[in-house]
Design an enzyme around this catalytic site. Structure first.
Site, PDB file in Angstrom:
ATOM      1  N   HIS A 157      -3.335  -4.103   2.398  1.00 24.46           N
ATOM      2  CA  HIS A 157      -4.734  -3.687   2.416  1.00 24.46           C
ATOM      3  C   HIS A 157      -5.114  -2.859   3.648  1.00 24.46           C
ATOM      4  O   HIS A 157      -5.681  -1.777   3.510  1.00 24.46           O
ATOM      5  CB  HIS A 157      -5.636  -4.913   2.286  1.00 24.46           C
ATOM      6  CG  HIS A 157      -7.013  -4.629   1.791  1.00 24.46           C
ATOM      7  ND1 HIS A 157      -7.262  -3.693   0.820  1.00 24.46           N
ATOM      8  CD2 HIS A 157      -8.226  -5.172   2.113  1.00 24.46           C
ATOM      9  CE1 HIS A 157      -8.569  -3.680   0.556  1.00 24.46           C
ATOM     10  NE2 HIS A 157      -9.160  -4.555   1.335  1.00 24.46           N
ATOM     11  N   VAL A 158      -4.826  -3.357   4.829  1.00 23.47           N
ATOM     12  CA  VAL A 158      -5.094  -2.604   6.054  1.00 23.47           C
ATOM     13  C   VAL A 158      -3.884  -1.717   6.321  1.00 23.47           C
ATOM     14  O   VAL A 158      -2.753  -2.207   6.411  1.00 23.47           O
ATOM     15  CB  VAL A 158      -5.349  -3.545   7.244  1.00 23.47           C
ATOM     16  CG1 VAL A 158      -5.528  -2.749   8.534  1.00 23.47           C
ATOM     17  CG2 VAL A 158      -6.578  -4.403   6.972  1.00 23.47           C
ATOM     18  N   HIS A 181      -3.050  -9.741  -1.212  1.00 22.85           N
ATOM     19  CA  HIS A 181      -3.309  -8.391  -0.707  1.00 22.85           C
ATOM     20  C   HIS A 181      -4.230  -8.337   0.516  1.00 22.85           C
ATOM     21  O   HIS A 181      -3.824  -7.824   1.563  1.00 22.85           O
ATOM     22  CB  HIS A 181      -3.858  -7.512  -1.835  1.00 22.85           C
ATOM     23  CG  HIS A 181      -4.008  -6.075  -1.456  1.00 22.85           C
ATOM     24  ND1 HIS A 181      -2.932  -5.290  -1.095  1.00 22.85           N
ATOM     25  CD2 HIS A 181      -5.114  -5.276  -1.371  1.00 22.85           C
ATOM     26  CE1 HIS A 181      -3.360  -4.067  -0.809  1.00 22.85           C
ATOM     27  NE2 HIS A 181      -4.668  -4.031  -0.971  1.00 22.85           N
ATOM     28  N   HIS A 210     -11.605  -3.172   6.746  1.00 23.92           N
ATOM     29  CA  HIS A 210     -11.494  -4.426   5.986  1.00 23.92           C
ATOM     30  C   HIS A 210     -11.581  -5.679   6.872  1.00 23.92           C
ATOM     31  O   HIS A 210     -11.087  -6.750   6.495  1.00 23.92           O
ATOM     32  CB  HIS A 210     -10.204  -4.455   5.165  1.00 23.92           C
ATOM     33  CG  HIS A 210      -9.999  -3.257   4.301  1.00 23.92           C
ATOM     34  ND1 HIS A 210     -10.903  -2.882   3.331  1.00 23.92           N
ATOM     35  CD2 HIS A 210      -9.004  -2.316   4.270  1.00 23.92           C
ATOM     36  CE1 HIS A 210     -10.480  -1.780   2.731  1.00 23.92           C
ATOM     37  NE2 HIS A 210      -9.336  -1.415   3.292  1.00 23.92           N
ATOM     38  N   ASP A 221       0.828  -1.209   0.000  1.00 23.91           N
ATOM     39  CA  ASP A 221       0.000   0.000   0.000  1.00 23.91           C
ATOM     40  C   ASP A 221       0.864   1.262   0.000  1.00 23.91           C
ATOM     41  O   ASP A 221       0.689   2.156   0.823  1.00 23.91           O
ATOM     42  CB  ASP A 221      -0.947  -0.024   1.202  1.00 23.91           C
ATOM     43  CG  ASP A 221      -1.845  -1.247   1.206  1.00 23.91           C
ATOM     44  OD1 ASP A 221      -3.049  -1.099   0.961  1.00 23.91           O
ATOM     45  OD2 ASP A 221      -1.336  -2.365   1.435  1.00 23.91           O
TER      46      ASP A 221
END
Length: 542
Positions: free
Chosen positions: A408-409, A371, A381, A206
């Site tokens: 993702h997080v 991901h 999420h 990310d």
């Protein structure tokens, strides 16, 4: 001193140095021994939020010199190296020509410029030559007023017949114009065997292209990695309209947009910014949700699939969304969270075949990445990828996956060894490292804190669909959708930007360190030895 005495002294010296290397990390001595997963499970730890440092989650403007085009004519730019499946082959990628953006665009002809790499073990002369293929891609929108985009010419050339753990020099471009790059270099991966590993593997997710990103990459480069894993979400070009107007939250700022727009030049800015790193250190990328980038005809992932070179064909995959490769005694599984992962799908069938071919006597370590995480305890999420977990977790467990990396997080979290939400000494360690620095800022809220547990119906991923996240049926959270305290499977979590470094020491021990941007160079926010116990946890393939 005789020959035998000298040899004995040397052996003792080497032994002492090995012991010291296993007990000194970043200058910290045995006074603070590094914990080991063999001692686990660990008591859950939440690092208090550091409100004094949030960094600059602001995108670099197009006026920043680090993202501007500095070459002329057909000279290569955005140069990068990526790996094939084995040490003896790598990919060199670059772009020539300028992108176009507007309502009236005409794609460049890939045949205009050749795809040639000159390379060798000596800088002068570069005695070997390889040719590859080229392409352009377009991002098109069927709505009046939106600007279309077409890329420069993207080149991918595969070099073969390379020696292991060897420095090679290379130059790319088209010598007939002439339009050749400067001379760069890369080092091949070591040979695959239980005693041979890359020195340092950087793991980041990310990223985006903010001032925080520049801090992350600066810290990462100080750690001198031999390989970079990017666990999805590279540029965040889809936080922009096609006119270049951006926002931290696209749906909040642009609720009436007829389609989720992107500003594709952000990909070019990102490629230029990353070149000083990835032109000499191989980067391996897997897709994230910000790479979806829907366009005309419901086409998705065009930029992702075109700009990176993937060893898909070499690893028996028919897709850029999932593939595998070896790096020394490690076998990496790069899995797709945004393509069919069900047991009836192509990815699952490929994964079974790939796992069946892994020889743990050659590559003892098995590391998987994708991901969206399965074991994140943040509200953002939370349990979003539950259907993927239900489909794939048992297979990965049976084949003894050691470590899982996710993004993702936008925070950091390391799990205890876990399987099916239960502590399990044979389960993998899951590490969420989506804290690269993008403009969507940090994830702070935890699902186990009062008022932060999301409504179950809101959790499934909108792109993949499906619903698999039900209340827990056993354990301390039985009958609930969230725990009311930090879950036992969560060992350590911290809302800070940073990156990780994996150093596999031998066939049973790997040192994992996480480096926070707000800390000084060389210090660590989290560190642990991840220990394989093959006798305790024999592989049980299907």
């Amino acid at each position: 001193m005789g020959k035998s005495a000298g040899s004995g002294f040397l052996s003792i010296t080497v032994f002492i140095l090995v012991i010291l290397s296993l007990n000194f990390v970043d200058g910290e001595s045995k006074k603070r021994p590094i914990p080991s997963t063999a001692e686990g499970p660990f008591k859950p730890v939440t690092v208090p939020l550091d409100k004094s440092f949030r960094g600059q989650a602001i995108d670099l403007p197009d006026t920043d010199p680090r993202v501007q085009r500095t070459v002329r004519g057909w000279k290569p730019e955005q140069i990068s190296v990526s790996l094939s499946t084995t040490y003896d082959s790598v990919w060199i990628s670059w772009i020539t020509g300028e992108y176009q953006i507007g309502e009236d665009i005409k794609p460049l002809d890939p045949k205009t410029v050749g795809s040639v790499v000159r390379y060798g073990r000596l800088k002068f002369p570069l005695t070997h030559r390889a040719m590859g293929h080229s392409l352009v891609y377009s991002q098109l929108y069927p709505f009046q007023g939106l600007q279309n985009y077409t890329s420069g010419i993207i080149h991918h050339v595969r070099l073969t017949g390379l020696e292991p753990d060897t420095l090679y020099y290379y130059q790319c471009g088209d010598p007939s114009i002439p339009a050749m790059s400067d001379i760069y270099y890369f080092r091949t991966m070591p040979i695959s065997c239980p005693k041979s590993y890359p020195g340092r593997i950087a793991v980041v997710g990310d990223l985006g292209l903010t001032y925080n990103t520049t801090s992350t990459i600066g810290h990462l480069m100080q750690n001198n990695p031999d390989l970079v894993l990017l666990i999805g979400d590279a540029t965040y070009a889809n936080l922009y309209l096609t006119n270049g107007t951006g926002a931290d939250c696209y749906s909040c700022a642009f609720p009436n947009s007829p389609i989720h727009e992107t500003y594709q030049p952000r990909w070019d800015y990102w490629g230029r910014f990353m070149q000083p790193l990835v032109s000499k250190v191989p980067i391996m990328m897997i897709e994230g949700n910000h790479e979806i980038e829907e366009q005309v005809g419901h086409q998705t992932f065009a930029a992702y699939s075109a700009r990176f070179a993937f060893p898909s064909e070499e690893s028996g995959s028919s897709s850029t969304f999932y593939y595998s490769f070896n790096a020394g005694g490690i076998h990496f599984l790069m899995l797709g969270g945004y393509i069919n992962y069900n047991k009836s799908g192509d990815q699952y069938r490929w994964l079974k075949k790939d796992l069946a071919k892994v020889d743990r006597k050659v590559t003892p370590w098995l590391v998987a990445t994708w991901h969206p995480p399965w074991y994140s305890t943040y509200t953002a999420h939370y349990r979003e990828a539950e259907c993927m977990r239900v489909a794939m977790e048992e297979l990965l467990y049976k084949y003894g996956v050691d470590i899982v990396f996710n993004g993702h997080v936008h925070a950091y979290e390391r799990s205890n060894r876990v399987y099916n939400y239960s502590l399990d000494p044979c389960g993998p360690v899951h590490i969420t490292i989506g804290d690269g620095g993008n403009r969507e800022k940090m994830a702070i809220k935890h699902a186990d804190e009062p008022g932060n547990c999301p409504e179950p119906s809101t959790t499934p991923d909108k792109f993949m669909g499906g619903f698999c996240a039900f209340n827990f049926t056993s354990g301390p959270a039985a009958g609930k959708f969230c725990w009311d305290r930090q879950p036992d499977y969560s060992a350590y979590r911290d809302s800070s930007f940073g990156h990780g470094i994996l150093e596999v020491k031998n066939e049973t021990h790997a040192l994992w360190t996480w480096h926070r941007n707000q800390d000084s160079y060389g210090s660590t926010g989290d560190k642990v030895y991840i220990v394989r116990e093959p006798e305790r946890c024999p592989v049980e393939p299907e």
